[in-house]
Enzyme design. Structure first.
Site, PDB file in Angstrom:
ATOM      1  CG  ASN A   9      -1.714   1.263   1.381  1.00 40.18           C
ATOM      2  OD1 ASN A   9      -1.739   2.088   0.463  1.00 40.18           O
ATOM      3  ND2 ASN A   9      -2.368   1.426   2.523  1.00 40.18           N
ATOM      4  CD1 TRP A  10       3.461   1.022  -3.056  1.00 41.31           C
ATOM      5  CD2 TRP A  10       3.597   2.393  -4.832  1.00 41.31           C
ATOM      6  NE1 TRP A  10       4.217   0.395  -4.015  1.00 41.31           N
ATOM      7  CE2 TRP A  10       4.318   1.213  -5.115  1.00 41.31           C
ATOM      8  CE3 TRP A  10       3.541   3.394  -5.798  1.00 41.31           C
ATOM      9  CZ2 TRP A  10       4.970   1.017  -6.326  1.00 41.31           C
ATOM     10  CZ3 TRP A  10       4.187   3.209  -7.007  1.00 41.31           C
ATOM     11  CH2 TRP A  10       4.907   2.028  -7.267  1.00 41.31           C
ATOM     12  CE  LYS A  11      -0.125   3.215   4.797  1.00 47.51           C
ATOM     13  NZ  LYS A  11      -0.052   3.313   6.262  1.00 47.51           N
ATOM     14  CG  HIS A  95      -5.765   1.948   5.159  1.00 48.96           C
ATOM     15  ND1 HIS A  95      -5.344   2.885   6.078  1.00 48.96           N
ATOM     16  CD2 HIS A  95      -4.741   1.068   5.008  1.00 48.96           C
ATOM     17  CE1 HIS A  95      -4.109   2.581   6.457  1.00 48.96           C
ATOM     18  NE2 HIS A  95      -3.721   1.490   5.824  1.00 48.96           N
ATOM     19  CD  GLU A  97      -2.893   5.520   6.749  1.00 47.66           C
ATOM     20  OE1 GLU A  97      -2.873   5.602   5.519  1.00 47.66           O
ATOM     21  OE2 GLU A  97      -1.960   4.984   7.407  1.00 47.66           O
ATOM     22  CD  GLU A 167      -3.320  -2.431   7.196  1.00 47.53           C
ATOM     23  OE1 GLU A 167      -2.264  -2.721   6.643  1.00 47.53           O
ATOM     24  OE2 GLU A 167      -3.896  -1.341   7.035  1.00 47.53           O
ATOM     25  N   GLY A 173       2.645   2.326  10.791  1.00 42.79           N
ATOM     26  CA  GLY A 173       3.602   3.423  10.660  1.00 42.79           C
ATOM     27  C   GLY A 173       4.300   3.777  11.960  1.00 42.79           C
ATOM     28  CB  SER A 212       5.371  -1.792  11.948  1.00 42.09           C
ATOM     29  OG  SER A 212       4.954  -0.451  12.196  1.00 42.09           O
ATOM     30  N   GLY A 233       2.988  -1.101   4.215  1.00 41.66           N
ATOM     31  CA  GLY A 233       3.032   0.332   3.946  1.00 41.66           C
ATOM     32  C   GLY A 233       4.441   0.777   3.614  1.00 41.66           C
ATOM     33  N   GLY A 234       5.104   1.401   4.584  1.00 43.22           N
ATOM     34  CA  GLY A 234       6.429   1.981   4.368  1.00 43.22           C
ATOM     35  C   GLY A 234       7.426   1.072   3.660  1.00 43.22           C
TER      36      GLY A 234
HETATM   37  P1  13P Z   1       3.150   0.407   7.655  1.00 40.82           P
HETATM   38  O1  13P Z   1       3.642  -0.895   7.060  1.00 40.82           O
HETATM   39  O2  13P Z   1       3.899   1.594   7.153  1.00 40.82           O
HETATM   40  O3  13P Z   1       3.036   0.331   9.133  1.00 40.82           O
HETATM   41  O4  13P Z   1       1.648   0.609   7.101  1.00 40.82           O
HETATM   42  C1  13P Z   1       0.758  -0.441   7.176  1.00 40.82           C
HETATM   43  C2  13P Z   1      -0.452  -0.085   6.387  1.00 40.82           C
HETATM   44  O5  13P Z   1      -1.191   0.806   6.751  1.00 40.82           O
HETATM   45  C3  13P Z   1      -0.701  -0.835   5.158  1.00 40.82           C
HETATM   46  O6  13P Z   1      -1.982  -0.589   4.672  1.00 40.82           O
END
Ligand code: 13P
Length: 250
Positions: A9-11, A95, A97, A167, A173, A212, A233-234
């Protein structure tokens, strides 16, 4: 038998040049994957670019949200049908967020999930509790409601064509991962709630862990019986790191 899936997930990250470099490096790195599936969910404007680079590579692509509506006067929205036009296979819905920052309620998420399925794409339904919810003992209730909203709208059998991602909000994050045992317990709980309605669907359901995940902690997480891969994510923004996570799932 469930095969593993690792989705990035590149956000809201990347640009034409950095995406091109990241996608191009992923292709040879992910070539050796035999059983695990890999996908990247990119920002809307870069879906065409992603399709162009990844078509034929075996890596799937998708989006991070979709409208609950099919078409019409919804300024700024993107429909699941539009995403299908650009070869997307996956669409993340719900998600945390989006739930926290953009008002996506369980009901809206259930409608988005239904819209994604209707367009022939695979929703990745995100569920998870905040730290306050975990600490006050309502974690299971929160997650059950998130999963059940979707089953109420589309039926438990719809999960045959979907993916669930657990999640925990406190792990996103933050560098703070759920331990493999903590994650396993929630994955087993989710599977049991689905099994109450359809045991076969529950058995086949792909449940990803997200929060994470890194190359270093992926092997222990993916070794748990109910963890079928990850939503990253990251670490999905670094080709070698993402590839190492995919290898851990393979
Ligand atoms: P991180 O891997 O950066 O914690 O993010 C997880 C995420 O929200 C994937 O959708």
């Amino acid at each position: 038998m469930r095969s593993k899936l690792v989705a990035g997930n590149w956000k809201m990250n990347g640009n034409l040049a950095s995406n091109q470099a990241l996608l191009k490096s992923l292709i040879p790195l992910l070539k050796p994957l035999a059983t695990a599936r890999a996908a990247v969910c990119v920002p809307y404007p870069y879906i065409a670019q992603t399709e162009h680079v990844l078509r034929g590579s075996g890596i799937a692509w998708g989006a991070q949200d979709a409208s609950e509506h099919e078409h019409g006067a919804y300024t700024g929205e993107v429909s699941a049908g539009m995403l299908a036009d650009f070869g997307c296979r996956y669409v993340i819905v719900g998600h945390s967020e989006r739930r926290a920052l953009f008002g996506d309620t369980n009901e809206i998420v259930a409608q988005k999930y239904a819209a994604v399925l209707k367009a022939g794409l695979t929703p990745i339904l995100c569920v998870g509790e905040t730290l306050a919810e975990r600490e006050s003992g309502v974690m299971e209730q929160v997650i059950a409601r998130q999963v059940e909203a979707v089953m109420a709208q589309s039926g438990a059998t719809s999960l045959e064509r979907a993916v669930v991602a657990y999640e925990p909000v406190w792990a996103i994050g933050t560098g703070k991962t759920a331990t493999p045992d903590e994650a396993q317990a929630v994955h087993a709980f989710i599977r049991s709630r689905v099994a109450e309605q359809d045991i076969c669907v529950a058995d086949l359901l792909t449940i990803l862990y997200g929060g994470s995940v890194k190359a270093a902690n992926a092997p222990a997480l993916f070794a748990m019986p109910d963890i079928d891969g990850g939503l990253i994510g990251g670490a999905a923004l670094v080709a070698e790191e993402f590839a190492a996570i995919c290898s851990a799932a393979n």
